[in-house]
Scaffold this motif. Structure first.
Motif, PDB file in Angstrom:
ATOM      1  N   ILE A  31       0.568  -1.267  -0.177  1.00 48.39           N
ATOM      2  CA  ILE A  31       0.193  -0.207   0.301  1.00 48.39           C
ATOM      3  C   ILE A  31       0.743   1.227  -0.088  1.00 48.39           C
ATOM      4  O   ILE A  31       1.656   1.375   0.406  1.00 48.39           O
ATOM      5  N   TRP A  54       0.758   4.717   0.519  1.00 44.24           N
ATOM      6  CA  TRP A  54      -1.057   5.584   1.041  1.00 44.24           C
ATOM      7  C   TRP A  54      -0.678   7.436  -0.071  1.00 44.24           C
ATOM      8  O   TRP A  54      -1.742   6.903  -0.041  1.00 44.24           O
ATOM      9  N   ARG A  87      -1.971  -0.961  -4.264  1.00 42.52           N
ATOM     10  CA  ARG A  87      -3.041  -0.382  -3.898  1.00 42.52           C
ATOM     11  C   ARG A  87      -2.412   1.146  -3.061  1.00 42.52           C
ATOM     12  O   ARG A  87      -1.737   1.177  -2.730  1.00 42.52           O
TER      13      ARG A  87
END
Length: 278
Positions: free
Chosen positions: A243, A245, A263
């Motif tokens: 991830i 962010w 992601r």
């Protein structure tokens, strides 16, 4: 973020040249957060410093900068923050210039200082006997947005903040997991932030581990992480998820079939595995 958009943002940042102008960049790209823009700016600046550092770190330049510093502090009543202003003039990170000047100053005593000694003094300027030099170096740290102990501490703190955010999401979802400390206790040398006790599925891809990165995923950083971290996690724990962010370049998400998906937040569409299934 598409690579073309990323390149446009970088070009605009090069035009403005200052972190203070990020709001202007966001006016052109309102869907990109200031946190993402700040991370992109910092990464690009650090790449620039790595490429140009050798131009400043040579005997002639070091002596030139040192003499400018000495002359400046002698005229201290007229000039303040000599090192910081000089860093801006020569387009060098204030923290990097501070280290150069500190090393040069210590070498005046007849011995070449070790890197560990210089690093300790950089982290704790009270160890520097010359109060003027200590103040000048401290000012460089405080004013440098990209290098130095203060910046490292800020990055470390932000990283912990997003790891805590990830832990809370997992707790709220009722997912069983272990963290880095527990993994090290079990003898693992390479540890992601999260190892799921029971895998989940994201868009049809199995996820055994999760790595949290409180930064933007650009090509340079992602390539380094793949080599030094992600593939090691894959070798030990199987497929996983990273991830970023603050976002990432879409074209970097090319290892999904091999077992690493990217992601920019924790997915909403996870599928939990039934532990009773055989």
């Amino acid at each position: 973020m598409k690579l073309t958009v990323y390149n446009e943002i970088i070009a605009l940042m090069h035009k403005y040249k200052s972190r203070d102008s990020l709001c202007k960049v966001q006016e052109r790209y309102p869907n990109v957060s200031l946190s993402a823009l700040g991370s992109i700016f910092a990464q690009d600046y650090q790449k620039k410093m790595r490429k140009t550092h050798h131009l400043h770190y040579n005997p002639e330049k070091i002596e030139q900068y040192y003499q400018i510093y000495c002359k400046g502090v002698q005229e201290k009543k007229k000039k303040k923050n000599v090192l910081y202003k000089l860093a801006n003039e020569v387009d060098l990170s204030p923290a990097l210039l501070a280290r150069i000047i500190l090393e040069r100053s210590l070498s005046c005593e007849g011995t070449v200082p070790s890197k560990s000694v210089v690093t300790r003094m950089m982290k704790d300027t009270s160890l520097i006997e010359d109060p003027v030099l200590a103040f000048e170096i401290h000012t460089c740290f405080v004013c440098d947005d990209h290098y130095g102990p203060l910046v490292d501490n800020i990055k470390h703190s932000i990283g912990h903040e997003y790891e805590f955010k990830l832990n809370k999401i997992l707790d709220d979802l009722g997912l069983a997991y272990i963290g880095e400390d527990q993994m090290r206790d079990r003898g693992y040398d390479k540890t992601p932030d999260i190892k799921l006790e029971i895998p989940i599925s994201v868009d049809g891809y199995v996820v055994n581990w999760i790595e949290s990165k409180a930064s933007f995923g650009d090509e340079h950083s992602h390539k380094g992480y793949l080599k030094d971290q992600f593939w090691s996690y894959w070798n030990r724990f199987g497929p996983g998820m990273v991830i970023y962010w603050f976002g990432f370049i879409d074209e970097l998400d090319v290892n999904k079939e091999k077992g690493i998906i990217l992601r920019d937040s924790f997915p909403d569409n996870i599928v939990k595995m039934n532990p009773l299934m055989k």
